[in-house]
Structures are given as structure tokens and as C-alpha cells.
Design a protein around this motif. Structure first.
Motif, short mmCIF file in Angstrom:
data_model
loop_
_atom_site.label_atom_id
_atom_site.label_comp_id
_atom_site.label_asym_id
_atom_site.label_seq_id
_atom_site.Cartn_x
_atom_site.Cartn_y
_atom_site.Cartn_z
N UNK A 195 23.84 6.78 -2.63
CA UNK A 195 24.75 5.86 -3.32
C UNK A 195 25.97 5.55 -2.46
N UNK A 196 26.48 6.59 -1.76
CA UNK A 196 27.62 6.37 -0.85
C UNK A 196 27.24 5.40 0.26
N UNK A 197 26.08 5.64 0.90
CA UNK A 197 25.65 4.77 1.99
C UNK A 197 25.38 3.36 1.49
N UNK A 198 24.80 3.26 0.30
CA UNK A 198 24.56 1.96 -0.31
C UNK A 198 25.87 1.23 -0.57
N UNK A 199 26.86 1.97 -1.08
CA UNK A 199 28.18 1.39 -1.35
C UNK A 199 28.85 0.91 -0.07
N UNK A 200 28.65 1.65 1.03
CA UNK A 200 29.23 1.24 2.30
C UNK A 200 28.60 -0.05 2.80
N UNK A 201 27.30 -0.22 2.51
CA UNK A 201 26.59 -1.44 2.92
C UNK A 201 26.84 -2.59 1.97
N UNK A 202 26.84 -2.28 0.69
CA UNK A 202 26.98 -3.29 -0.38
C UNK A 202 27.93 -2.73 -1.42
N UNK A 203 29.22 -3.04 -1.33
CA UNK A 203 30.19 -2.46 -2.26
C UNK A 203 29.74 -2.57 -3.72
N UNK A 204 29.92 -1.47 -4.45
CA UNK A 204 29.49 -1.41 -5.85
C UNK A 204 30.16 -2.51 -6.66
N UNK A 205 29.42 -3.16 -7.57
CA UNK A 205 30.00 -4.25 -8.36
C UNK A 205 31.16 -3.82 -9.24
N UNK A 206 31.27 -2.52 -9.54
CA UNK A 206 32.43 -2.01 -10.26
C UNK A 206 33.62 -2.03 -9.31
N UNK A 207 34.51 -2.95 -9.51
CA UNK A 207 35.62 -3.14 -8.59
C UNK A 207 36.59 -1.98 -8.52
N UNK A 208 36.42 -0.99 -9.41
CA UNK A 208 37.33 0.16 -9.39
C UNK A 208 36.97 1.17 -8.31
N UNK A 209 35.81 0.99 -7.65
CA UNK A 209 35.41 1.91 -6.59
C UNK A 209 35.89 1.36 -5.25
N UNK A 210 36.82 2.05 -4.59
CA UNK A 210 37.35 1.52 -3.33
C UNK A 210 36.29 1.54 -2.24
N UNK A 211 36.43 0.67 -1.25
CA UNK A 211 35.49 0.69 -0.12
C UNK A 211 35.69 1.94 0.72
N UNK A 212 34.66 2.30 1.47
CA UNK A 212 34.76 3.40 2.43
C UNK A 212 34.39 2.83 3.79
N UNK A 213 35.40 2.60 4.61
CA UNK A 213 35.19 2.06 5.95
C UNK A 213 35.49 3.15 6.97
N UNK A 214 34.57 3.35 7.89
CA UNK A 214 34.76 4.36 8.93
C UNK A 214 34.67 3.69 10.30
N UNK A 215 35.36 4.29 11.27
CA UNK A 215 35.39 3.71 12.61
C UNK A 215 34.09 3.98 13.36
N UNK A 216 33.30 4.93 12.85
CA UNK A 216 32.03 5.28 13.48
C UNK A 216 31.10 5.79 12.39
N UNK A 217 29.80 5.84 12.67
CA UNK A 217 28.87 6.36 11.68
C UNK A 217 29.06 7.87 11.46
N UNK A 218 28.68 8.33 10.28
CA UNK A 218 28.58 9.76 10.05
C UNK A 218 27.49 10.33 10.97
N UNK A 219 27.64 11.59 11.33
CA UNK A 219 26.71 12.20 12.27
C UNK A 219 25.30 12.32 11.70
N UNK A 220 25.20 12.64 10.41
CA UNK A 220 23.88 12.81 9.85
C UNK A 220 23.91 12.87 8.34
N UNK A 221 22.72 12.72 7.75
CA UNK A 221 22.54 12.87 6.31
C UNK A 221 21.29 13.68 6.07
N UNK A 222 21.42 14.71 5.24
CA UNK A 222 20.31 15.59 4.88
C UNK A 222 19.98 15.36 3.42
#
Length: 340
Positions: A195-222
Motif C-alpha cells: 500500500x505504501x509503494x502503491x501510494x508512492x506511485x499513485x497517491x491515495x484518493x483520500x487527500x488526508x494522506x500526505x505524499x511520501x517522496x524520497x530522494x532515492x529508492x528504499x533498499x528492499x522490501x520483504x
């Protein structure tokens, strides 16, 4: 915080007693007939008994009853720290969330854990997992567990807001480099990562959720036994119904229903992804289908499907008293240690 101890009415307390008695009776009857379970049952006799009892219990008890019986994530962390002899270090986040450190908050490399439990159970054995990884990888690694709100007190997407709050704190306030951060989640926790990665790609339609912008990708996801589809229609629900501890009664964001195009660009948000699932999971078919879809947008995805394992075995084995590390436990710990 995950939850406060709920108060049960007299009727709820009586119902809980009945549920526990039914669970115990089921376990006893199953134990008597375990030799006749056949190939549809779990290969290990005692796990067959335990999983059968857990299915009955989870089908009977409510979220309120679960949270009445269970220590909260915050309470479990405090107790774990006392057992291991370290000083608890926690942070209060926006959206009424907490997060708990294992290792130094000043560490350079961070493993962030989003615990599973169908959004109704608190964290349990995730603390031991983090403790083991931190000890193996050294003082420059620390783990942190998000204590998010549980249903029915709070419903999705509140948990997504809390997840964004933690990651925003780590990256923007604590100054952690995303390329030194691994996100790890099991079941519903893996759903939160997606859901976090999806929100970073396509911000959630609920405008109360702030964007998460990072200068580089996260190292990994398990993603351990990720819960990707809320509709229990896959054939594996029938095929593995007597092997797994999960049933359709304990299963809004459904990553498994998204097309491959939805995940295009995900490599700009995370560098490596590993997915694990047991072939005896009721959700196995959904996880397999999802991994194949994600591979079309993320070809380097590592998907490991482990014969004989059931749902979330890495974190459930300690709960049911299994002492021998599972294949998924060895795989995930070695993958994380190599990346950190």
C-alpha cells in the motif's frame, strides 16, 4: 498505538469461554484422530492438531475478544525489552501511532517491520526476529516496529497514514538514507508495504494522506506471505483448507487485483523485492498470481515458494512452539542480512 485492552460485556465473556472450550475440545478430538488425517491434513501431526484448533478459534472469536486477551504491541515491546535486558526506546508519531526501536536509533542501516495479524492482532514474534537480525548484522543496524491502530477501532486507510508517518519521520526527520532502509512485513504487514509503494506511485484518493517522496529508492522490501486479495475464492482455499491455520473467516487495499501497469515505475521506489509463501497456504494461489503480475513491472523480483510451509510460518512457528527454523526463516534472515 495498536490498541488498549478492550472491555467485554457479560455476554461477550461467556461467548469467549464457549469459544475456548470449543477450541480445546476440537484439539482433543483432532488429536485422537490425527493418524487418520490423510494427505489433506498437515504433514506434521501436532501442527495438524494446532492448526485445526486455531481455525476453529479464529472463526469463533471477535476482534474485540482477541484484543481483550492480547497484550498490545506497545505492551509486548516493553515486556520483550525487559526479557532481553535493554532499555525500551519508542517514538510517538502522528495519527496516534507509535514505533519501537531494537538497536540504536542512531544506526545507519534500518529494518522497518510492519507486523501481520489481519489488522486485528498485535505484534508478537516480530520483536524476536528483529532482535536476531540486529545482533547478526551489528551495531550499525537497528530495527523499528510500527505500532499501528487495529480494527475495529480504526479502519484502513488509517494504518496507511500511520505507515507513511513512520517512513516520513525516518527519512525527513531522522535523516535516514532510503537506500539503507529495508521494509519487511508479514501477511497484513506485507499488504501495508504494498500500500505504501502503491501510494508512492499513485497517491491515495483520500487527500488526508500526505505524499511520501524520497530522494532515492528504499533498499528492499520483504513480503512474507503477503495478503493481496480479500476475496477467498482461489482454489488453494479449498486445496489447503485442512493444512493451513488460516481460513476464509479471518481474511480497502487489494494489491493482488491491480494490473501489471499499476506497478510500472516501482523500481524508482524500491531496489529489491523478495516474496515468500508456503505451498500449503490457503492464500498461495493469490500470492503466486500476484508475484507473476508484479514481475512484469519488476523483473528482478525474487519469489520463493516453499514446499510444506503454511501461512506466515516465519512468525507463526514460535507461537506454536516449533523450535526448528523453517525454510522461510532461514531464507529471509539471510536475505536481509546480506542486504544490510
Amino acid at each position: 498505538m495498536s490498541h488498549t485492552r478492550t472491555t467485554l460485556s457479560l455476554l461477550e465473556r461467556l461467548d469467549l469461554v464457549f469459544s475456548m472450550l470449543k477450541t480445546i475440545a476440537t484439539a482433543m478430538v483432532t488429536l485422537l484422530g490425527v493418524s487418520f488425517r490423510g494427505p489433506d491434513g498437515h504433514p506434521k501431526p501436532m501442527k495438524h492438531v494446532i492448526h485445526t484448533a486455531l481455525r476453529i478459534m479464529n472463526a469463533r472469536i471477535s476482534a474485540t475478544q482477541i484484543q481483550n486477551m492480547s497484550a498490545s504491541t506497545d505492551e509486548a515491546y516493553t515486556a520483550f525489552a525487559k526479557t532481553k535486558g535493554f532499555k525500551p526506546t519508542s517514538i510517538k508519531l502522528p495519527e496516534d501511532a507509535m514505533a519501537h526501536w531494537i538497536g540504536s536509533p542512531d544506526a545507519e542501516r534500518i529494518l522497518v517491520v510492519f507486523h501481520g495479524g489481519g489488522f486485528v492482532y498485535p505484534a508478537t514474534t516480530q520483536f524476536q526476529f528483529l532482535y536476531d537480525v540486529q545482533k547478526e548484522t551489528g551495531p550499525e543496524t537497528a530495527g523499528i516496529v510500527l505500532s499501528y491502530s487495529l480494527a475495529p477501532g480504526k479502519h484502513y486507510p488509517h494504518q496507511l497514514k500511520q505507515s507513511i508517518a513512520l517512513l516520513s519521520y525516518l527519512v525527513n526527520d531522522a535523516g535516514k538514507n532510503p537506500e539503507n532502509i529495508i521494509l519487511a512485513g508479514d501477511s497484513a504487514g506485507a499488504n501495508l508495504i504494498l500500500s505504501v509503494l502503491s501510494h508512492m506511485l499513485h497517491p491515495h484518493p483520500d487527500g488526508s494522506i500526505p505524499p511520501l517522496n524520497t530522494v532515492a529508492p528504499f533498499k528492499g522490501a520483504v513480503l512474507v506471505s503477503p495478503w493481496v486479495n480479500f476475496t477467498p475464492n482461489a482454489p488453494s482455499y479449498m486445496r489447503n483448507r485442512k493444512k493451513d491455520m488460516v481460513n476464509q473467516y479471518i481474511l480497502t487495499s487489494q494489491p493482488g487485483t491491480a494490473a501489471a501497469k499499476w506497478w510500472q515505475g516501482i523500481e524508482t521506489k524500491v531496489r529489491d523485492i523478495v516474496v515468500t509463501a508456503g505451498e500449503n497456504e490457503v492464500m498461495f494461489d493469490d500470492t503466486y498470481k500476484f508475484s507473476e503480475t508484479l514481475k512484469r513491472s519488476f523483473p528482478t523480483l525474487q519469489a520463493q515458494f516453499i514446499k510444506g510451509e503454511t501461512h506466515d510460518q516465519l512468525f507463526m512457528d514460535p507461537v506454536v512452539g516449533e523450535k526448528i527454523p523453517s525454510g522461510s526463516a532461514k531464507l529471509i534472515k539471510s536475505w536481509v542480512a546480506a542486504k544490510l
